[in-house]
Design a protein around this motif. Structure first.
Motif, PDB file in Angstrom:
ATOM      1  N   ARG A  34      -4.622  -7.908  -7.654  1.00 42.45           N
ATOM      2  CA  ARG A  34      -3.312  -7.330  -7.964  1.00 42.45           C
ATOM      3  C   ARG A  34      -3.082  -7.669  -9.428  1.00 42.45           C
ATOM      4  N   ARG A 109       2.639  -3.414 -10.861  1.00 40.90           N
ATOM      5  CA  ARG A 109       1.360  -4.053 -10.536  1.00 40.90           C
ATOM      6  C   ARG A 109       0.387  -2.989 -10.054  1.00 40.90           C
ATOM      7  N   ARG A 111      -3.258  -2.330  -8.024  1.00 36.24           N
ATOM      8  CA  ARG A 111      -4.270  -2.883  -7.126  1.00 36.24           C
ATOM      9  C   ARG A 111      -5.631  -2.350  -7.558  1.00 36.24           C
TER      10      ARG A 111
END
Length: 118
Positions: A34, A109, A111
């Protein structure tokens, strides 16, 4: 070594260099991260452990598309813009297509799944 980053479901190819640090990073794969934005230049995340920096240069000047390890903090850094000369920054490899850096620049954020490609 060829690797694939899957950024929010989109595959991006990259190539790691043959440094001790890149080989140590490859030993951690597959890995899901992340990644947070840092200075509107790069995405950063902590690997499960610190990487071996034996024989690494004292500093690097990252370019958009570089995958790197910042030894002083022990974090990975994936650059979507050119960075500044940084002591302790070790370049691990590079995205194969510089046009893929935009996927790292999206808000919030991100991934990222990193896997070796056979």
């Amino acid at each position: 070594m060829d690797i694939r980053l899957t950024i929010d479901g989109h595959g991006v190819d990259a190539t790691l260099n043959d440094s001790a640090t890149a080989r140590d990073f490859a030993a951690l794969l597959p890995l899901t991260l992340r990644m947070a934005d840092f200075h509107h230049t790069e995405r950063i995340a902590d690997p499960p452990r610190r990487l071996d920096t034996s024989g690494a240069p004292e500093a690097s000047e990252p370019k958009a598309g570089d995958l790197a390890y910042y030894a002083p903090w022990g974090n990975l850094a994936f650059f979507y813009r050119d960075g500044e000369h940084s002591p302790g920054l070790v370049i691990l490899g590079r995205l194969d297509d510089i046009g893929d850096t935009g996927r790292l620049a999206s808000a919030g954020r991100v991934r990222v799944r990193v896997e070796s490609v056979s």
